[in-house]
Design a protein around this motif. Structure first.
Motif, PDB file in Angstrom:
ATOM      1  N   SER A 147     -54.536-106.353  31.256  1.00 44.60           N
ATOM      2  CA  SER A 147     -54.632-105.365  32.311  1.00 44.60           C
ATOM      3  C   SER A 147     -53.740-104.196  31.903  1.00 44.60           C
ATOM      4  CB  SER A 147     -54.139-105.971  33.631  1.00 44.60           C
ATOM      5  OG  SER A 147     -54.112-104.982  34.634  1.00 44.60           O
ATOM      6  N   LEU A 148     -54.329-103.007  31.788  1.00 43.01           N
ATOM      7  CA  LEU A 148     -53.594-101.818  31.358  1.00 43.01           C
ATOM      8  C   LEU A 148     -53.765-100.732  32.416  1.00 43.01           C
ATOM      9  CD1 LEU A 148     -55.203-102.499  28.079  1.00 43.01           C
ATOM     10  CD2 LEU A 148     -52.744-102.178  28.093  1.00 43.01           C
ATOM     11  N   ALA A 149     -52.690-100.052  32.726  1.00 45.14           N
ATOM     12  CA  ALA A 149     -52.719 -99.027  33.771  1.00 45.14           C
ATOM     13  C   ALA A 149     -51.918 -97.811  33.321  1.00 45.14           C
ATOM     14  CB  ALA A 149     -52.143 -99.584  35.067  1.00 45.14           C
ATOM     15  N   TRP A 150     -52.282 -96.663  33.845  1.00 46.61           N
ATOM     16  CA  TRP A 150     -51.546 -95.440  33.568  1.00 46.61           C
ATOM     17  C   TRP A 150     -51.647 -94.536  34.782  1.00 46.61           C
ATOM     18  CZ3 TRP A 150     -56.087 -97.010  31.671  1.00 46.61           C
ATOM     19  CH2 TRP A 150     -57.200 -96.229  31.919  1.00 46.61           C
ATOM     20  N   SER A 151     -50.678 -93.653  34.873  1.00 41.51           N
ATOM     21  CA  SER A 151     -50.665 -92.673  35.960  1.00 41.51           C
ATOM     22  C   SER A 151     -49.964 -91.431  35.436  1.00 41.51           C
ATOM     23  CB  SER A 151     -49.915 -93.236  37.167  1.00 41.51           C
ATOM     24  OG  SER A 151     -50.001 -92.343  38.252  1.00 41.51           O
ATOM     25  N   TYR A 152     -50.390 -90.275  35.906  1.00 38.72           N
ATOM     26  CA  TYR A 152     -49.724 -89.047  35.503  1.00 38.72           C
ATOM     27  C   TYR A 152     -49.754 -88.061  36.657  1.00 38.72           C
ATOM     28  CZ  TYR A 152     -54.580 -87.826  34.413  1.00 38.72           C
ATOM     29  OH  TYR A 152     -55.931 -87.628  34.476  1.00 38.72           O
ATOM     30  N   LEU A 153     -48.769 -87.200  36.665  1.00 36.18           N
ATOM     31  CA  LEU A 153     -48.615 -86.197  37.714  1.00 36.18           C
ATOM     32  C   LEU A 153     -48.800 -84.822  37.083  1.00 36.18           C
ATOM     33  CD1 LEU A 153     -47.650 -85.829  40.745  1.00 36.18           C
ATOM     34  CD2 LEU A 153     -45.401 -85.374  39.758  1.00 36.18           C
ATOM     35  N   SER A 154     -49.575 -83.975  37.736  1.00 34.15           N
ATOM     36  CA  SER A 154     -49.756 -82.600  37.283  1.00 34.15           C
ATOM     37  C   SER A 154     -49.449 -81.662  38.451  1.00 34.15           C
ATOM     38  CB  SER A 154     -51.178 -82.389  36.768  1.00 34.15           C
ATOM     39  OG  SER A 154     -51.276 -81.126  36.131  1.00 34.15           O
ATOM     40  N   ARG A 155     -49.296 -80.394  38.147  1.00 33.90           N
ATOM     41  CA  ARG A 155     -48.961 -79.434  39.206  1.00 33.90           C
ATOM     42  C   ARG A 155     -50.124 -78.499  39.497  1.00 33.90           C
ATOM     43  NH1 ARG A 155     -44.515 -76.644  35.502  1.00 33.90           N
ATOM     44  NH2 ARG A 155     -45.907 -75.665  34.003  1.00 33.90           N
ATOM     45  N   GLN A 156     -49.932 -77.666  40.485  1.00 30.90           N
ATOM     46  CA  GLN A 156     -50.970 -76.742  40.937  1.00 30.90           C
ATOM     47  C   GLN A 156     -51.553 -75.955  39.762  1.00 30.90           C
ATOM     48  OE1 GLN A 156     -49.672 -74.109  44.021  1.00 30.90           O
ATOM     49  NE2 GLN A 156     -51.743 -73.725  44.701  1.00 30.90           N
ATOM     50  N   GLY A 157     -52.883 -75.914  39.725  1.00 29.73           N
ATOM     51  CA  GLY A 157     -53.579 -75.222  38.653  1.00 29.73           C
ATOM     52  C   GLY A 157     -53.763 -76.067  37.397  1.00 29.73           C
ATOM     53  N   GLY A 158     -53.162 -77.259  37.398  1.00 31.69           N
ATOM     54  CA  GLY A 158     -53.200 -78.115  36.214  1.00 31.69           C
ATOM     55  C   GLY A 158     -54.571 -78.727  35.949  1.00 31.69           C
ATOM     56  N   THR A 159     -54.850 -78.902  34.668  1.00 32.93           N
ATOM     57  CA  THR A 159     -56.060 -79.588  34.230  1.00 32.93           C
ATOM     58  C   THR A 159     -55.646 -80.614  33.187  1.00 32.93           C
ATOM     59  OG1 THR A 159     -57.512 -77.710  34.671  1.00 32.93           O
ATOM     60  CG2 THR A 159     -58.288 -79.338  33.068  1.00 32.93           C
ATOM     61  N   VAL A 160     -55.965 -81.862  33.447  1.00 32.13           N
ATOM     62  CA  VAL A 160     -55.608 -82.950  32.527  1.00 32.13           C
ATOM     63  C   VAL A 160     -56.767 -83.936  32.486  1.00 32.13           C
ATOM     64  CG1 VAL A 160     -53.975 -84.802  31.998  1.00 32.13           C
ATOM     65  CG2 VAL A 160     -53.156 -82.733  33.153  1.00 32.13           C
ATOM     66  N   TYR A 161     -57.322 -84.143  31.318  1.00 29.60           N
ATOM     67  CA  TYR A 161     -58.332 -85.170  31.087  1.00 29.60           C
ATOM     68  C   TYR A 161     -57.728 -86.173  30.115  1.00 29.60           C
ATOM     69  CZ  TYR A 161     -62.162 -82.279  32.965  1.00 29.60           C
ATOM     70  OH  TYR A 161     -63.003 -81.548  33.765  1.00 29.60           O
ATOM     71  N   VAL A 162     -57.665 -87.449  30.518  1.00 25.49           N
ATOM     72  CA  VAL A 162     -57.182 -88.467  29.584  1.00 25.49           C
ATOM     73  C   VAL A 162     -58.170 -89.629  29.526  1.00 25.49           C
ATOM     74  CG1 VAL A 162     -54.737 -87.874  29.905  1.00 25.49           C
ATOM     75  CG2 VAL A 162     -55.730 -89.750  31.200  1.00 25.49           C
ATOM     76  N   ALA A 163     -58.135 -90.300  28.390  1.00 20.86           N
ATOM     77  CA  ALA A 163     -58.976 -91.473  28.166  1.00 20.86           C
ATOM     78  C   ALA A 163     -58.102 -92.610  27.683  1.00 20.86           C
ATOM     79  CB  ALA A 163     -60.042 -91.163  27.123  1.00 20.86           C
ATOM     80  N   ALA A 164     -58.455 -93.823  28.082  1.00 22.39           N
ATOM     81  CA  ALA A 164     -57.836 -95.014  27.501  1.00 22.39           C
ATOM     82  C   ALA A 164     -58.728 -95.414  26.336  1.00 22.39           C
ATOM     83  CB  ALA A 164     -57.755 -96.132  28.523  1.00 22.39           C
ATOM     84  N   ALA A 165     -58.175 -95.392  25.137  1.00 22.13           N
ATOM     85  CA  ALA A 165     -58.935 -95.716  23.935  1.00 22.13           C
ATOM     86  C   ALA A 165     -58.547 -97.100  23.438  1.00 22.13           C
ATOM     87  CB  ALA A 165     -58.673 -94.681  22.853  1.00 22.13           C
ATOM     88  N   VAL A 166     -59.553 -97.876  23.055  1.00 24.50           N
ATOM     89  CA  VAL A 166     -59.334 -99.184  22.425  1.00 24.50           C
ATOM     90  C   VAL A 166     -59.907 -99.071  21.028  1.00 24.50           C
ATOM     91  CG1 VAL A 166     -59.826-101.647  22.492  1.00 24.50           C
ATOM     92  CG2 VAL A 166     -59.502-100.390  24.637  1.00 24.50           C
ATOM     93  N   ASP A 167     -59.030 -99.172  20.038  1.00 24.35           N
ATOM     94  CA  ASP A 167     -59.449 -99.049  18.636  1.00 24.35           C
ATOM     95  C   ASP A 167     -60.360 -97.841  18.423  1.00 24.35           C
ATOM     96  OD1 ASP A 167     -57.923-101.216  17.833  1.00 24.35           O
ATOM     97  OD2 ASP A 167     -59.552-102.642  18.124  1.00 24.35           O
ATOM     98  N   ASN A 168     -59.927 -96.707  18.951  1.00 24.85           N
ATOM     99  CA  ASN A 168     -60.577 -95.401  18.775  1.00 24.85           C
ATOM    100  C   ASN A 168     -61.895 -95.237  19.530  1.00 24.85           C
ATOM    101  OD1 ASN A 168     -59.746 -92.964  17.741  1.00 24.85           O
ATOM    102  ND2 ASN A 168     -61.124 -93.087  15.996  1.00 24.85           N
ATOM    103  N   VAL A 169     -62.148 -96.122  20.506  1.00 16.95           N
ATOM    104  CA  VAL A 169     -63.321 -95.981  21.365  1.00 16.95           C
ATOM    105  C   VAL A 169     -62.836 -95.768  22.790  1.00 16.95           C
ATOM    106  CG1 VAL A 169     -65.400 -97.100  22.267  1.00 16.95           C
ATOM    107  CG2 VAL A 169     -64.726 -97.464  19.876  1.00 16.95           C
ATOM    108  N   ASP A 170     -63.202 -94.640  23.395  1.00 14.59           N
ATOM    109  CA  ASP A 170     -62.792 -94.362  24.772  1.00 14.59           C
ATOM    110  C   ASP A 170     -63.460 -95.359  25.714  1.00 14.59           C
ATOM    111  OD1 ASP A 170     -61.351 -92.208  23.835  1.00 14.59           O
ATOM    112  OD2 ASP A 170     -62.891 -90.744  24.324  1.00 14.59           O
ATOM    113  N   ARG A 171     -62.648 -95.972  26.601  1.00 16.83           N
ATOM    114  CA  ARG A 171     -63.164 -96.989  27.522  1.00 16.83           C
ATOM    115  C   ARG A 171     -63.131 -96.547  28.983  1.00 16.83           C
ATOM    116  NH1 ARG A 171     -66.169-100.630  24.797  1.00 16.83           N
ATOM    117  NH2 ARG A 171     -65.124-101.131  22.862  1.00 16.83           N
ATOM    118  N   VAL A 172     -62.135 -95.760  29.368  1.00 19.76           N
ATOM    119  CA  VAL A 172     -61.994 -95.306  30.755  1.00 19.76           C
ATOM    120  C   VAL A 172     -61.476 -93.869  30.740  1.00 19.76           C
ATOM    121  CG1 VAL A 172     -60.810 -95.689  32.957  1.00 19.76           C
ATOM    122  CG2 VAL A 172     -61.465 -97.646  31.572  1.00 19.76           C
ATOM    123  N   PHE A 173     -61.983 -93.063  31.667  1.00 17.41           N
ATOM    124  CA  PHE A 173     -61.560 -91.665  31.781  1.00 17.41           C
ATOM    125  C   PHE A 173     -60.922 -91.412  33.145  1.00 17.41           C
ATOM    126  CE2 PHE A 173     -63.703 -90.406  28.009  1.00 17.41           C
ATOM    127  CZ  PHE A 173     -64.907 -91.091  27.971  1.00 17.41           C
TER     128      PHE A 173
END
Length: 193
Positions: free
Chosen positions: A112-138
């Motif tokens: 079980s893997l989890a992540w969280s991030y905080l951004s501010r007003q006007g912010g744009t952040v796209y992240v992916a969880a990659a497993v062996d270079n394959v994106d699994r969750v966005f």
């Protein structure tokens, strides 16, 4: 001449092996299953007396878990960059590398893997969880309008020993990710296979 009276005392489950035992022991005056176990010095003692010893204790002795947060704010993080969570609070099993931001599974299992991030007003952040270079969750925040906003993601995945998982930026550069405990990456092995 001593004689013992036998009767079925209790039927109970030993969780470590999911075995149901029906014990026939000398008559013992007890009122509850826990009192019975206590009187015989624990379930391991009862099992030894019956000639059965579990191969491992029910307590967790080998835990794989990690939790790390950002050391500082990140600005304009380029596409495909791995986010490196450098403040390590927990790294049991030594699977997480704070220098690279990569978790390497120390053994086969479901994680079980989890992540969280905080951004501010006007912010744009796209992240992916990659497993062996394959994106699994966005997960993403795009041009968010609140003063601050947090986004979280979760990946439940079967990993083999040596598989690697990391959090990376995709789609467009991440404008701002708040440092400290607001932004983190964590995980744990929840089962073997």
């Amino acid at each position: 001449m001593n004689s013992f009276h036998y009767r079925i005392m209790y039927k109970f489950v030993i969780p470590a092996r999911h075995v149901v035992l029906i014990l026939m022991l000398p008559l013992v005056e007890t009122s509850t299953p826990s009192a019975f176990i206590e009187e015989f010095n624990g379930y391991r003692s009862v099992c030894k007396k019956l000639g059965w010893e579990p191969k491992q204790d029910c307590t967790a002795t080998h835990v794989i878990a990690f939790h790390a947060s950002l050391k500082s704010h990140l600005n304009n993080v380029p596409v495909n960059a791995t986010i490196t969570f450098g403040n390590v609070d927990l790294n049991m099993g030594n699977g997480y590398n704070p220098e690279t931001g990569v978790f390497t599974a120390p053994e086969d299992g479901v994680y079980s893997l989890a992540w969280s991030y905080l951004s501010r007003q006007g912010g744009t952040v796209y992240v992916a969880a990659a497993v062996d270079n394959v994106d699994r969750v966005f997960t993403c925040i795009e041009n968010q309008q609140s003063k601050f906003i947090s986004t979280s993601g979760h990946l439940l995945h079967k990993l083999k020993r040596g598989n690697q998982v990391w959090i990376r930026v995709f789609n467009t550069a991440a404008t701002f990710i708040h440092g400290g405990y607001y932004s983190y990456f964590s995980g744990s092995k929840i089962n073997s296979f």
